[in-house]
Structure formats: C-alpha cells, structure tokens
Write an enzyme that holds these catalytic residues in place. Sequence first.
Site, PDB file in Angstrom:
ATOM      1  N   ASN A   1      10.301   2.775   3.252  1.00  0.00           N
ATOM      2  CA  ASN A   1       9.556   1.797   4.048  1.00  0.00           C
ATOM      3  C   ASN A   1      10.110   0.373   3.943  1.00  0.00           C
ATOM      4  O   ASN A   1       9.527  -0.549   4.498  1.00  0.00           O
ATOM      5  CB  ASN A   1       8.082   1.798   3.651  1.00  0.00           C
ATOM      6  CG  ASN A   1       7.383   3.048   4.132  1.00  0.00           C
ATOM      7  OD1 ASN A   1       7.818   3.689   5.080  1.00  0.00           O
ATOM      8  ND2 ASN A   1       6.296   3.405   3.476  1.00  0.00           N
TER       9      ASN A   1
ATOM     10  N   GLY B   1       0.794  -1.219   0.000  1.00  0.00           N
ATOM     11  CA  GLY B   1       0.000   0.000   0.000  1.00  0.00           C
ATOM     12  C   GLY B   1       0.828   1.272   0.000  1.00  0.00           C
ATOM     13  O   GLY B   1       0.347   2.318  -0.422  1.00  0.00           O
ATOM     14  N   ASP B   2       2.057   1.206   0.489  1.00  0.00           N
ATOM     15  CA  ASP B   2       2.968   2.356   0.473  1.00  0.00           C
ATOM     16  C   ASP B   2       4.394   1.823   0.309  1.00  0.00           C
ATOM     17  O   ASP B   2       5.268   2.075   1.133  1.00  0.00           O
ATOM     18  CB  ASP B   2       2.823   3.184   1.748  1.00  0.00           C
ATOM     19  CG  ASP B   2       3.534   4.527   1.651  1.00  0.00           C
ATOM     20  OD1 ASP B   2       3.980   4.910   0.544  1.00  0.00           O
ATOM     21  OD2 ASP B   2       3.662   5.202   2.693  1.00  0.00           O
ATOM     22  N   PHE B   3       4.603   1.084  -0.762  1.00  0.00           N
ATOM     23  CA  PHE B   3       5.879   0.404  -1.006  1.00  0.00           C
ATOM     24  C   PHE B   3       6.899   1.408  -1.521  1.00  0.00           C
ATOM     25  O   PHE B   3       7.210   1.475  -2.709  1.00  0.00           O
ATOM     26  CB  PHE B   3       5.666  -0.741  -2.002  1.00  0.00           C
ATOM     27  CG  PHE B   3       6.792  -1.742  -2.022  1.00  0.00           C
ATOM     28  CD1 PHE B   3       6.953  -2.635  -0.974  1.00  0.00           C
ATOM     29  CD2 PHE B   3       7.675  -1.799  -3.082  1.00  0.00           C
ATOM     30  CE1 PHE B   3       7.990  -3.568  -0.993  1.00  0.00           C
ATOM     31  CE2 PHE B   3       8.709  -2.726  -3.116  1.00  0.00           C
ATOM     32  CZ  PHE B   3       8.863  -3.608  -2.062  1.00  0.00           C
ATOM     33  N   SER B   4       7.422   2.209  -0.595  1.00  0.00           N
ATOM     34  CA  SER B   4       8.383   3.246  -0.952  1.00  0.00           C
ATOM     35  C   SER B   4       9.774   2.871  -0.464  1.00  0.00           C
ATOM     36  O   SER B   4       9.940   2.006   0.403  1.00  0.00           O
ATOM     37  CB  SER B   4       7.965   4.593  -0.351  1.00  0.00           C
ATOM     38  OG  SER B   4       8.141   4.574   1.054  1.00  0.00           O
TER      39      SER B   4
END
Length: 193
Positions: A125, A119-122
């Site tokens: 992270n 969902g927020d694969f940055s």
Amino acid sequence: MPVPAVEGFVFDQNEAWLLMTAIPGHTAHQLLEAHPNTRIGVVDALAMFLRRLHAIPISACPFTGDHAYRLARARERIEAGLVEEDEFDDKHEGWTAEQVWGAMQRLLPIPSDPVVTHGDFSLDNILMLDGEVVGCIDAGKVGIADRYQDLAILWNNLGEFGVSLQDRFLEQYGIAVADDRKLQFHLLLDEMF
C-alpha cells in the site's frame, strides 16, 4: 499526505467502480523483492514516512480506528460470517475466527497511544520513487488508533525479508524495545479484516 484523488465513483446492486488518479512508482514490496541492495534505504524511507503520518495532530482526523471500535467491527464480521479464515497469516493457519477472537481477548487490556494511522500500512500500500515514499493507497481504514496498528502490519510484512529489516524499521521509527503484546494484538485484529 500523498494519496490518489478520487475521480469518480459509480455503483449498482452488484458492483462498484472507483476511479482514482495514478501515483508513480512501485510498491515498497516490489522494490524490496527486486532490489535487495536498496532494502535498508526502503525501510528507512518507510519509517520516516510513518513518523510523518503519526505526527499529524489527532484533532485533524475525524475518523476513529481504535481497537475498541475495530473490536466491535470484528465481532460483527465474525457473527456475519465475513471473516476469511483461509486468508489468515501462516502463524494462524487453521485457526477459526473465534480462536483469533479468544487470543485477542487474552491480550486485553492494552494501553493506547493514539495517533493518526493509515490502518493498513503494508508494503503493498506504499508507493515509492527514487528512494522516497510518493504515495499511499488503500486508505479506507485511516483513523485515530494506537500507533502499533500501523507498526505491527509493516513489521509483519518485513518478516518476509528478515528479522534485521524488522529491527531496522522499528529502530528508525524510534522504538528501542518493541511492545510484543501490542504487536501480537494488532496482528490478530488485522486477521478479522
């Protein structure tokens, strides 16, 4: 999947504190910045880890994060004045939340290829040690969604380090030709959160 364990959570009317176990290593972003000679290895490890995540059976995930769900949450955030327009990516600098909303609407409908997503694969992270992904943090948006939810965010982050790494990531993940419409839609959608 390697994530920190929750050790404790306390909150009151004004603040909340979440204590989690530590994960060793450095963020992928730190490694890409500090060690340019290892960039290809970092990107390959990220692609391999994301393939593993996306291979989890969707029946094993009780959460939804699909674009219909997220669009509804985005609309709620716009109406409540919660979208931080001054935090938009450079490409959308100066845009209003309504302009981003309109641009998303023009890209619909898009077909969905549901998988379990972070969902927020940055780059910030994902934690790595000795060339391997050892953990991911900020997993509050985990859910069943289109794979481009994760692909778009990491692809966009890698743009800071050059198109060749963006291309390498998609290739190592298994995407021969990127779906530009999905990339753009998910990047716009991410602006709402």
